[in-house]
Design an enzyme around this catalytic site. Structure first.
Site, PDB file in Angstrom:
ATOM      1  CE1 TYR A 195      49.341  44.608  43.536  1.00  0.00           C
ATOM      2  CE2 TYR A 195      49.038  45.829  41.499  1.00  0.00           C
ATOM      3  CZ  TYR A 195      48.889  44.665  42.229  1.00  0.00           C
ATOM      4  OH  TYR A 195      48.300  43.570  41.655  1.00  0.00           O
ATOM      5  N   GLY A 207      36.499  43.268  45.944  1.00  0.00           N
ATOM      6  CA  GLY A 207      36.456  43.982  47.217  1.00  0.00           C
ATOM      7  C   GLY A 207      35.758  45.326  47.079  1.00  0.00           C
ATOM      8  CD  GLN A 251      48.050  46.534  49.629  1.00  0.00           C
ATOM      9  OE1 GLN A 251      46.831  46.456  49.426  1.00  0.00           O
ATOM     10  NE2 GLN A 251      48.827  47.396  48.983  1.00  0.00           N
ATOM     11  CB  SER A 252      45.905  43.133  45.408  1.00  0.00           C
ATOM     12  OG  SER A 252      44.710  43.020  46.146  1.00  0.00           O
ATOM     13  NE  ARG A 265      43.858  51.590  35.670  1.00  0.00           N
ATOM     14  CZ  ARG A 265      44.490  52.749  35.519  1.00  0.00           C
ATOM     15  NH1 ARG A 265      44.490  53.353  34.318  1.00  0.00           N
ATOM     16  NH2 ARG A 265      45.107  53.318  36.538  1.00  0.00           N
ATOM     17  N   GLY A 271      40.461  35.605  48.178  1.00  0.00           N
ATOM     18  CA  GLY A 271      40.200  36.787  47.366  1.00  0.00           C
ATOM     19  C   GLY A 271      39.322  36.477  46.167  1.00  0.00           C
ATOM     20  CD  GLU A 284      48.027  49.774  38.300  1.00  0.00           C
ATOM     21  OE1 GLU A 284      48.931  50.625  38.458  1.00  0.00           O
ATOM     22  OE2 GLU A 284      46.868  50.074  37.973  1.00  0.00           O
ATOM     23  CG  ASP A 340      41.850  37.234  40.536  1.00  0.00           C
ATOM     24  OD1 ASP A 340      40.724  37.734  40.361  1.00  0.00           O
ATOM     25  OD2 ASP A 340      42.890  37.706  40.030  1.00  0.00           O
ATOM     26  NE  ARG A 370      30.307  44.550  45.113  1.00  0.00           N
ATOM     27  CZ  ARG A 370      30.379  43.796  46.211  1.00  0.00           C
ATOM     28  NH1 ARG A 370      31.528  43.249  46.572  1.00  0.00           N
ATOM     29  NH2 ARG A 370      29.299  43.597  46.935  1.00  0.00           N
ATOM     30  CB  SER A 425      49.647  43.591  38.152  1.00  0.00           C
ATOM     31  OG  SER A 425      48.837  44.736  38.010  1.00  0.00           O
ATOM     32  CG  HIS A 429      41.099  40.143  36.542  1.00  0.00           C
ATOM     33  ND1 HIS A 429      42.364  40.669  36.441  1.00  0.00           N
ATOM     34  CD2 HIS A 429      41.144  39.273  37.569  1.00  0.00           C
ATOM     35  CE1 HIS A 429      43.138  40.139  37.353  1.00  0.00           C
ATOM     36  NE2 HIS A 429      42.419  39.284  38.066  1.00  0.00           N
TER      37      HIS A 429
END
Length: 343
Positions: free
Chosen positions: A153, A189, A88-89, A221, A11, A132, A13, A195, A130, A183
């Protein structure tokens, strides 16, 4: 030679962290899931054939849903440091796949912690927590802010956070939580909003597309630059005592602000190209995240240098360049910040 195990090494990170650790002389082991197609594009530039006597990066098939495999890998690799970045992010997808998200993101952390304990390996453990987890709590959020997750999540990450603290307190593991705010980077992705936006800017500027469809533009954010956050992860495991740290820029912007900055950098008017699609809305939204990383700055000497506006420029430039060379893997060409030596 110090040895590190990274889950989620393919991934965003994981690739930056592997790059960082290799640069510091580590031997790096990465956990990858078996797939019928190649999924190592972000780390291909780091990998050498294991027959090469200079190879210092090794990949192992495994999954955070397979506890027995994790125990075996811990014993075989015997790492000095373990970084659990696998999950699963995708927040929006977690509403569609809540059970899978819980299995991989929440129970996956527990399985890896248990693998560390049962294997008897003496290592330091990093858990990717996170922002979140804070969810509906009012910003700024820091290490003392209560959790109020607003997605499967976020709920799963809260589980992983408390599992890490429990194993630290119950078994004396050097286990830390890195509570990272958003970040991003050119390696993000393509379905993540930043992105998605910068890639759309590149394609619209090239005349390949006319529009991009987005959901909530009012969400706020705290966006930073992923390579700097990888440095923060490493610093947490170099500390004298295990503790939990927020990493953030301390500033925030709305999705609309990020969109406007991205299109403006390419000389485009975002209002001519952005369309709304309610399918991208979440059933419950996190309205505002803005972190307070003063503890990380004081204890670890960590401080970010790239804010959201500069991040948008970096990502747009990279996607424009990538489009010009489409068909070959993209490698970051942005100079990374120089960090002072850690005592």
């Amino acid at each position: 030679m110090r040895r590190a195990l990274i889950t989620g090494v393919t991934g965003q990170d994981g690739s930056y962290l592997a790059e960082l650790l290799l640069g510091k002389g580590y031997e790096v082991h990465g956990l990858i899931r078996r797939a019928s197609t190649f999924n190592t594009g972000r780390i291909d530039h780091l990998y050498r054939d294991p027959h090469d006597e200079n190879a210092r990066m090794y990949l192992h098939y495994g999954d955070l849903t397979d506890g027995a495999r994790l125990i075996g890998l811990m014993r075989d690799i015997d790492p000095d440091e373990v970084y659990n970045l696998g999950a699963q992010s995708h927040v929006r997808v977690s509403f569609d796949e809540p059970e899978h998200t819980g299995n991989a993101t929440a129970l996956g952390a527990m399985r890896l912690l248990e693998a560390v304990r049962m294997s008897g390996v003496q290592c330091r453990y990093y858990q990717a927590s996170s922002s979140e987890m804070f969810g509906a709590e009012t910003p700024p959020q820091n290490e003392e802010t209560p959790f109020y997750p607003r997605s499967p999540y976020g709920v799963a990450k809260v589980y992983g956070y408390w599992a890490t603290r429990n194993y630290r307190e119950a078994y004396g593991l050097f286990a830390v939580n890195g509570i990272l705010f958003n970040h991003e980077s050119p390696r993000r992705g393509e379905t993540f909003v930043t992105r998605k936006v910068t890639r759309a800017v590149a394609r619209i500027k090239a005349g390949l597309d006319d529009h991009v469809y987005l959901g909530n533009l009012d969400a706020e954010r705290d966006w930073g630059y992923a390579p700097e956050y990888a440095e923060g992860m490493w610093r947490m495991l170099q500390a004298d005592e295990p503790d939990d740290f927020v990493l953030a820029t301390g500033s925030s912007m709305t999705v609309r602000d990020f969109v406007e900055a991205s299109f403006r950098h390419a000389g485009l008017d975002w209002q001519e190209h952005v369309r709304f699609d309610e399918r991208y809305l979440r059933p419950s939204e996190v309205d505002a995240l803005r972190g307070d990383a003063s503890k990380a700055e004081k204890v670890l000497g960590w401080k970010t240098t790239v804010d959201g506006a500069r991040l948008a420029q970096i990502m747009v430039d990279a996607d424009i360049e990538a489009l010009e060379h489409e068909g070959r893997p993209w490698i970051d060409r942005v100079s990374l910040p120089e960090w002072p030596a850690t005592p």
